[in-house]
Design a protein around this motif. Structure first.
Motif, PDB file in Angstrom:
ATOM      1  N   VAL A  65       1.259  -1.514  -0.155  1.00 15.25           N
ATOM      2  CA  VAL A  65       0.217   0.463  -0.332  1.00 15.25           C
ATOM      3  C   VAL A  65       0.701   1.263   0.511  1.00 15.25           C
ATOM      4  O   VAL A  65       0.431   2.596  -0.326  1.00 15.25           O
ATOM      5  N   GLU A  66       1.885   0.907   0.227  1.00 17.73           N
ATOM      6  CA  GLU A  66       3.646   2.203   0.408  1.00 17.73           C
ATOM      7  C   GLU A  66       4.441   1.881   0.410  1.00 17.73           C
ATOM      8  O   GLU A  66       5.006   0.678   0.729  1.00 17.73           O
ATOM      9  N   ALA A  67       5.266   2.607  -1.004  1.00 16.53           N
ATOM     10  CA  ALA A  67       6.703   2.189  -1.064  1.00 16.53           C
ATOM     11  C   ALA A  67       7.333   3.347  -1.831  1.00 16.53           C
ATOM     12  O   ALA A  67       7.050   3.952  -2.153  1.00 16.53           O
ATOM     13  N   GLY A  68       8.199   3.631  -1.162  1.00 23.20           N
ATOM     14  CA  GLY A  68       9.183   4.717  -0.722  1.00 23.20           C
ATOM     15  C   GLY A  68       9.642   5.448   0.697  1.00 23.20           C
ATOM     16  O   GLY A  68       9.584   5.109   1.651  1.00 23.20           O
ATOM     17  N   TRP A  69       9.922   7.371   0.007  1.00 25.85           N
ATOM     18  CA  TRP A  69      10.368   8.090   1.386  1.00 25.85           C
ATOM     19  C   TRP A  69       8.854   7.948   2.683  1.00 25.85           C
ATOM     20  O   TRP A  69       7.914   8.038   1.607  1.00 25.85           O
ATOM     21  N   GLY A  70       9.233   7.732   3.862  1.00 28.69           N
ATOM     22  CA  GLY A  70       8.394   7.956   4.651  1.00 28.69           C
ATOM     23  C   GLY A  70       9.288   8.458   5.486  1.00 28.69           C
ATOM     24  O   GLY A  70       8.809   8.629   7.140  1.00 28.69           O
ATOM     25  N   GLY A  71       9.873   9.855   5.105  1.00 29.85           N
ATOM     26  CA  GLY A  71      10.272  11.168   6.463  1.00 29.85           C
ATOM     27  C   GLY A  71      10.697  10.003   7.644  1.00 29.85           C
ATOM     28  O   GLY A  71      12.520   9.653   7.224  1.00 29.85           O
ATOM     29  N   ILE A  75       3.046  -3.207   4.009  1.00 29.60           N
ATOM     30  CA  ILE A  75       2.528  -3.829   2.850  1.00 29.60           C
ATOM     31  C   ILE A  75       0.834  -4.449   3.716  1.00 29.60           C
ATOM     32  O   ILE A  75       1.021  -4.273   5.239  1.00 29.60           O
ATOM     33  N   GLN A  76      -0.232  -4.507   3.331  1.00 26.17           N
ATOM     34  CA  GLN A  76      -1.352  -4.898   4.336  1.00 26.17           C
ATOM     35  C   GLN A  76      -1.114  -6.797   3.351  1.00 26.17           C
ATOM     36  O   GLN A  76      -1.640  -6.714   2.523  1.00 26.17           O
ATOM     37  N   MET A  77      -1.163  -6.598   4.851  1.00 21.98           N
ATOM     38  CA  MET A  77      -1.240  -8.559   4.939  1.00 21.98           C
ATOM     39  C   MET A  77      -2.746  -8.864   4.467  1.00 21.98           C
ATOM     40  O   MET A  77      -4.168  -8.444   5.102  1.00 21.98           O
ATOM     41  N   ARG A  78      -2.643 -10.466   4.541  1.00 22.20           N
ATOM     42  CA  ARG A  78      -4.209 -11.092   4.067  1.00 22.20           C
ATOM     43  C   ARG A  78      -5.020 -10.877   5.360  1.00 22.20           C
ATOM     44  O   ARG A  78      -6.372 -11.391   5.152  1.00 22.20           O
ATOM     45  N   ASP A  79      -4.580 -11.007   6.342  1.00 24.59           N
ATOM     46  CA  ASP A  79      -5.307 -11.281   7.620  1.00 24.59           C
ATOM     47  C   ASP A  79      -5.970  -9.950   8.065  1.00 24.59           C
ATOM     48  O   ASP A  79      -6.197  -9.834   8.703  1.00 24.59           O
TER      49      ASP A  79
END
Length: 275
Positions: free
Chosen positions: A190-196, A204-208
């Protein structure tokens, strides 16, 4: 008693003449299929019905035998004249039937082989599909450590002025720069990049329904929207953002936003991961 030989127009045919006639008659009879002794009227006497001796009208034993032999030989030839043609036709018919039977047998064998190959192919494909499905299900329930063979260097909720919240919101794994970082389970990026303060990070949103975060990485291997499986590489360890050295900061949260964190160590152990 002796008989006087007739002269003039009533002179009996000579032996040669009679024999020629006999042969001609025999040939004629052979052609029409009649075999046997000739009737007396076929060779009428020139003596108006008077008895004839061996030389005066009737066929001699020698002539009769010749006719019978000739008739038998000729009619036999006629009977067998069509024999070779009939036999050749039967042989040809039999050969044709055998050829057709061989062709039909070969076609049946080819069809049986084709069907066997199709069944084998279908069975093989079914096994492959079943294997893929089994592997997919296995992976969906598989969990692993984000850094293979590493240990935790900073525990969850450790206190320090280094963190803005005053306590550690995740756990740190020992990892030198360039160490491979993997997803702990199946999910969607759900997010990939610079995070401060997190530097280069992946969420990553997991299947659970939970969220896992991987921070301070030197490089990323995935982009937002990508589907990842357990053990799949998502980036390399580093020391970007608010960091004092190369390591992996790993968080687990109940939501995508900061502040919903839970104990990552307990989370992994509940999934069967030995950390």
């Amino acid at each position: 008693m002796a008989f006087a030989r007739s002269h003039g127009k009533h002179r009996a045919p000579s032996r040669v003449t009679r024999r020629s006639a006999s042969l001609a008659g025999a040939a004629t009879l052979a052609t029409t299929g009649v075999i046997g002794t000739f009737a007396a009227p076929a060779f009428a006497s020139d003596n108006d019905g008077r008895d004839q001796g061996p030389e005066t009208g009737g066929l001699s034993a020698e002539d009769t035998g010749s006719i019978q032999i000739l008739a038998a030989e000729d009619t036999g030839s006629l009977r067998t004249l069509s024999g070779p043609d009939t036999l050749a036709s039967q042989v040809a018919d039999q050969a044709h039937a055998q050829k057709q039977e061989a062709i039909a047998r070969a076609e049946a064998e080819a069809e049986a082989e084709r069907q066997a190959e199709e069944r084998a192919k279908a069975e093989r494909e079914a096994r492959e599909r079943a294997a893929r499905e089994a592997e997919r299900k296995r992976l969906l329930t598989t969990w692993t450590s984000p850094v293979a063979g590493s240990e935790v260097t900073t525990s969850y909720r450790a206190n320090s002025s280094l963190w803005s919240s005053g306590s550690h919101t995740g756990i740190d794994f020992h990892a030198s720069t360039g160490t491979k970082i993997v997803s702990v389970g199946a999910g969607t990026v759900v997010e990939a990049g610079w995070g401060g303060a997190y530097g280069y990070n992946v969420v990553i949103q997991m299947r659970d329904g939970s969220y896992t975060q991987y921070a301070h990485m030197s490089s990323l291997s995935v982009a937002a929207g990508a589907t990842v499986m357990p053990g799949q590489e998502i980036g390399r360890a580093g020391s970007t953002g608010n960091s004092t050295g190369a390591h992996l900061h790993f968080e687990v949260r109940t939501g995508a936003e900061y502040g919903s964190d839970v104990d990552p160590l307990s989370y992994l152990r509940a999934k069967g991961v030995k950390v």
